[in-house]
Design a protein around this motif. Structure first.
Motif, PDB file in Angstrom:
ATOM      1  N   ASN A   1      -3.330   0.162  -2.032  1.00  0.00           N
ATOM      2  CA  ASN A   1      -2.316   0.414  -1.022  1.00  0.00           C
ATOM      3  C   ASN A   1      -1.276   1.385  -1.559  1.00  0.00           C
ATOM      4  O   ASN A   1      -0.861   1.294  -2.709  1.00  0.00           O
ATOM      5  CB  ASN A   1      -1.607  -0.893  -0.644  1.00  0.00           C
TER       6      ASN A   1
ATOM      7  N   ARG B   1       2.488   2.406  -1.527  1.00  0.00           N
ATOM      8  CA  ARG B   1       3.714   1.647  -1.276  1.00  0.00           C
ATOM      9  C   ARG B   1       4.946   2.534  -1.441  1.00  0.00           C
ATOM     10  O   ARG B   1       4.994   3.369  -2.343  1.00  0.00           O
ATOM     11  CB  ARG B   1       3.824   0.471  -2.251  1.00  0.00           C
TER      12      ARG B   1
ATOM     13  N   ASP C   1       1.126   2.214   3.142  1.00  0.00           N
ATOM     14  CA  ASP C   1       0.598   0.967   3.706  1.00  0.00           C
ATOM     15  C   ASP C   1       1.620  -0.163   3.652  1.00  0.00           C
ATOM     16  O   ASP C   1       1.621  -1.053   4.496  1.00  0.00           O
ATOM     17  CB  ASP C   1      -0.663   0.543   2.941  1.00  0.00           C
ATOM     18  N   THR C   2       2.466  -0.129   2.626  1.00  0.00           N
ATOM     19  CA  THR C   2       3.452  -1.189   2.406  1.00  0.00           C
ATOM     20  C   THR C   2       4.832  -0.581   2.241  1.00  0.00           C
ATOM     21  O   THR C   2       4.995   0.402   1.509  1.00  0.00           O
ATOM     22  CB  THR C   2       3.101  -2.009   1.153  1.00  0.00           C
TER      23      THR C   2
ATOM     24  N   GLU D   1       0.375  -8.751   0.409  1.00  0.00           N
ATOM     25  CA  GLU D   1      -0.938  -8.121   0.429  1.00  0.00           C
ATOM     26  C   GLU D   1      -2.068  -9.131   0.268  1.00  0.00           C
ATOM     27  O   GLU D   1      -3.161  -8.940   0.807  1.00  0.00           O
ATOM     28  CB  GLU D   1      -0.993  -7.034  -0.651  1.00  0.00           C
TER      29      GLU D   1
ATOM     30  N   ARG E   1       4.354  -4.870   6.104  1.00  0.00           N
ATOM     31  CA  ARG E   1       3.092  -4.155   6.295  1.00  0.00           C
ATOM     32  C   ARG E   1       3.360  -3.039   7.302  1.00  0.00           C
ATOM     33  O   ARG E   1       3.776  -3.292   8.436  1.00  0.00           O
ATOM     34  CB  ARG E   1       2.020  -5.111   6.796  1.00  0.00           C
TER      35      ARG E   1
END
Length: 237
Positions: free
Chosen positions: A3, A5, A102-103, A127, A184
């Motif tokens: 992911n 971030r 994604d985060t 996650e 998220r």
């Protein structure tokens, strides 16, 4: 694929109750730098950025290791702009640059109690459990079910059915710590709010939580921070 971030630290220039609050010295350095340095130090994020409308704040943020790729708009710099408004603007600006994350970890600029371990725990929980968000919470120190209210000049129990309940038998209540939120991105863009449908939490000790709205709050926060540092130092010996 890992992911991507981003840590977004929200630090506007205006502050009515404590002038210059976001860069005021706290235990020896601008309070903003605690959030910046913690986010950079934890190694979780592909990007650590500060959203601000102030060139002075931007300079301090960059000196601490964060980036400020653009300044905040006037629409998200006022007293009535929400945290969600600020985050949406940041994500939109990054999308224009072809960058997607994604985060999101939104960290407030007056959050010296946030540590790399706390951020790591929250991100891992988000996650691993496929939640929409993870929020740090703290338990109310006294059961709200035993609250009093003022009515017609008298003080009465708000919940008289709990007049004889033992504190330990009452359901614990919690509130938001006001320190950081892990979100998220896909869920946030859909729901456009910080407290989302599938929300998980991590509980923080009361001694590591402090709203900072006035001078007394500031002094209490410094005392608590010094105690946290002392306690953590002893734990590592």
């Amino acid at each position: 694929m890992n992911n991507r971030r981003i840590a977004i630290i929200t630090a506007r220039g205006g502050s009515k109750r404590i002038p210059g609050k976001n860069i005021r010295p706290f235990c020896g350095k601008p309070i903003l730098l605690y959030s910046v340095e913690t986010a950079c130090m934890c190694g979780l994020f592909d990007e650590v950025m500060v959203s601000t409308d102030s060139e002075e704040i931007a300079g301090i943020a960059r000196a601490g290791g964060a980036i400020v790729p653009f300044l905040r708009s006037s629409q998200t710099s006022g007293d009535y702009a929400s945290t969600a408004d600020v985050l949406l603007e940041v994500l939109n600006e990054y999308e224009k640059r072809g960058q997607h994350f994604d985060t999101i970890c939104c960290i407030y600029p007056t959050a010296p109690f946030v540590t790399p371990q706390k951020l790591e725990n929250a991100v891992k929980l988000l996650e691993a459990e496929e939640a929409d968000c993870v929020v740090p919470i703290v338990r109310y120190s006294f059961p709200p079910q035993r609250a009093f209210v003022l009515r017609d000049g008298f003080t009465v129990m708000r919940y008289p059915e709990h007049a004889k309940s033992r504190s330990q038998d009452l359901e614990p209540y919690f509130h938001d710590c006001g320190q950081f939120y892990c979100l998220r991105t896909a869920s946030f863009l859909e729901q456009k709010k910080v407290f989302m449908d599938r929300m998980l939490s991590v509980e923080m000790p009361e001694m590591e939580v402090q709203d900072i709205d006035n001078e007394t709050d500031w002094e209490l926060a410094e005392l608590k921070y010094k105690l946290m540092e002392k306690t953590n130092g002893q734990n590592h010996n």
